[in-house]
Enzyme design. Structure first.
Site, PDB file in Angstrom:
ATOM      1  N   LYS A  30       0.824  -1.207   0.000  1.00 51.36           N
ATOM      2  CA  LYS A  30       0.000   0.000   0.000  1.00 51.36           C
ATOM      3  C   LYS A  30       0.852   1.247   0.000  1.00 51.36           C
ATOM      4  O   LYS A  30       0.515   2.247  -0.611  1.00 51.36           O
ATOM      5  CB  LYS A  30      -0.894   0.011   1.239  1.00 51.36           C
ATOM      6  CG  LYS A  30      -2.078  -0.899   1.115  1.00 51.36           C
ATOM      7  CD  LYS A  30      -3.035  -0.732   2.262  1.00 51.36           C
ATOM      8  CE  LYS A  30      -4.123  -1.784   2.150  1.00 51.36           C
ATOM      9  NZ  LYS A  30      -5.102  -1.762   3.191  1.00 51.36           N
ATOM     10  N   ARG A  31       1.970   1.173   0.706  1.00 53.32           N
ATOM     11  CA  ARG A  31       2.816   2.364   0.823  1.00 53.32           C
ATOM     12  C   ARG A  31       3.484   2.743  -0.498  1.00 53.32           C
ATOM     13  O   ARG A  31       3.933   3.858  -0.671  1.00 53.32           O
ATOM     14  CB  ARG A  31       3.890   2.138   1.901  1.00 53.32           C
ATOM     15  CG  ARG A  31       3.351   2.256   3.307  1.00 53.32           C
ATOM     16  CD  ARG A  31       4.453   1.979   4.293  1.00 53.32           C
ATOM     17  NE  ARG A  31       5.055   0.663   4.071  1.00 53.32           N
ATOM     18  CZ  ARG A  31       4.526  -0.480   4.476  1.00 53.32           C
ATOM     19  NH1 ARG A  31       3.381  -0.476   5.115  1.00 53.32           N
ATOM     20  NH2 ARG A  31       5.118  -1.628   4.251  1.00 53.32           N
TER      21      ARG A  31
END
Ligand code: GLU
Length: 505
Positions: free
Chosen positions: A262-263
């Site tokens: 996600k990052r």
């Protein structure tokens, strides 16, 4: 044959990222291929990690992708409720059952006690695990007398329920994608099944629900593979038949180094989320495939190829074709690298497959927002001319603005290179040639202009480069005669005159 029932079971701990959508997609394809049922179950037992809006986001994202849920919190169904927080009362009963049978136990060790032990082990270079090695020396119902246990429970001392993993047993099981797997149970720890906050852990709730919802196949990401031995043991403990398991390969970053997380989001220059997400706490917004101009069909096609292939050269698949072609046997074991350039290529292919009418309908609202009012017919013709140049519909304006307005300025570089001393004279001669053309079409203008240039012994570049400069302000755009054919005689001559007035070489 047993009815096929699969579930996508996200935890609403944030927005769904593209890897999560792929899990949903593979479940969906498998269900539809086998005339089965696709269930959406919300696994929200971890209250600490709950994120507002995540549940709605998940449903909206699936909806955008065209992944239709058969049973779920919105759709209902015979196996509900489909949100684990609404099934709370079910789980305790099952963990109690295991305790009664001696397959699980109460543990009263406080977080501080366990922390101390953890630190001590770490100092010795070891990792602490609650397991057969040390459970006899800890505060649990295997060690304490029945009376002591009952007193603690009566006094409301916090406890958890842990699973008693059998010692030193070789477990053999099969994963549809990975084949035979062998694990020694001594490598496992006594996982918590039921927490002191009165909620089940993921492991217990997941197994109980998969059983009660009659899930036939568990298709999920590789990150859950380490939990599989425990899950197999839990099914055995309950005396239930386990579903089939298929753990899908990881999706890797474009450089192949590590899992796409996600990052990584916008950091690597491409969206990681299907649709835009605004973090409710920080207000920070992450881009989405939808907002970046991807078509859902393209996004789905991209995801399908992350870990699966049809075994042929065909790359473009509609959802129906994917359903037809999909099988778990063709899912690969190795992690699959996400290629953002290939993703764009997919979108471009889908854009080219749209009819000019469809594309015009997509583009029209954006033009109206810009205050560009245009006839539908004209827009359709412009779409026809620029379609091949676009990867995203939102690139339409930068590739076509000159169909809607005359250039306000002219590219200096092109002027320097192409606007010669005799250019005004040539263009001034060109104007009456154009004026004489009755049917001002692309092919008529091309024939007339070229034969005039030839008769005057002008090189084509000498004529066409400054001509294009006058029409579009630079050296950009599709075939010049296609452009003027659409603009019409009056507008074309007006632009030539305007350029002759403004450009001074
Ligand atoms: N709730 C788990 C997740 O967030 C589900 C894992 C599973 O499919 O068993 O991914």
């Amino acid at each position: 044959m047993k009815k096929i029932r699969v579930r996508f079971a996200p935890s609403p701990t944030g927005p769904l990222h593209m890897g999560g959508v792929r899990t949903a997609l593979f479940n969906y394809l498998f269900a539809k291929k086998n005339k089965g049922t696709f269930i959406l179950r919300i696994e929200d037992t971890d209250q600490k990690r709950f994120v507002k809006g995540a549940e709605e986001y998940i449903m909206k994202a699936l909806d955008w992708c065209g992944i239709e849920v058969d049973e779920g919190i919105k759709e209902g169904g015979d196996y509900g409720p489909y949100r684990q927080s609404e099934r709370k009362s079910i789980y305790k009963e099952y963990s109690d059952l295991l305790v009664k049978q001696g397959l699980a136990y109460y543990a009263f060790d406080t977080p501080e006690d366990l922390d101390k032990l953890r630190k001590k082990e770490e100092q010795g270079g070891r990792a602490f695990t609650y397991s057969a090695d040390n459970r006899d020396s800890l505060q649990n119902s295997l060690v304490l007398s029945e009376e002591e246990v009952q007193t603690k429970i009566r006094n409301e001392e916090p406890f958890v329920i842990r699973f008693k993993v059998p010692e030193n047993e070789i477990l053999n099981f099969v994963d549809v994608i990975r084949g035979n797997i062998e694990v020694n149970t001594s490598t496992l720890d006594d996982k918590v099944l039921f927490k002191s906050d009165g909620m089940p852990t993921y492991h217990l709730a997941n197994i109980v629900d998969d059983h009660l919802m009659e899930i036939s196949h568990v298709i999920r990401g590789e990150e859950w593979l380490p939990s599989l031995p425990l899950h197999i043991l839990l099914y055995r403990a309950f005396g239930w038949k386990a579903p089939e398991f298929a753990h899908m390969p990881l999706t890797l970053k474009p450089d192949g180094k590590g899992k796409l997380s996600k990052r990584d989001g916008d950091r690597l220059g491409f969206p990681i989320f299907p649709i835009e997400w605004t973090n409710p706490e920080t207000g920070e917004t992450s881009s989405g495939y939808r907002e970046s101009g991807y078509f859902p069909e393209a996004f789905i096609n991209i995801l399908a190829f992350l870990g699966w292939n049809p075994g042929t050269n065909q790359e473009l698949f509609s959802m129906d074709q994917l359903i037809e072609a999909f099988s778990l046997e063709r899912v690969i074991k190795a992690g699959s690298r996400f290629d953002p350039e290939k993703a764009k290529w997919f979108n471009q292919q889908y854009l080219r497959r749209k009819s000019n009418e469809e594309l015009a309908n997509l583009i029209f609202p954006g033009l109206a927002e810009k205050g560009v009012l245009v006839e539908q017919d004209y827009l359709i013709k412009v779409c026809d001319l620029v379609k091949e140049r676009l990867t995203f519909a939102n690139e339409f304006w930068e590739n076509s603005w000159f169909f809607f307005q005359a250039p306000g300025e002219y590219d200096e570089q092109v002027i320097k290179k192409r606007w010669k001393e005799n250019t005004p004279e040539i263009l001034n001669e060109l104007i009456p040639v154009l004026t004489k053309i009755d049917e001002f079409t692309s092919s008529n203008t091309e024939t007339e202009v070229k034969s005039w240039a030839e008769s005057k012994s002008y090189g084509l570049g000498q004529v066409l480069s400054p001509f294009r400069l006058a029409i579009v302000g630079g050296s950009i755009g599709p075939h010049l005669f296609d452009i003027i054919g659409l603009l019409g005689k009056e507008e074309t001559i007006m632009r030539l005159n305007k350029a002759l007035n403004i450009i001074k070489a």
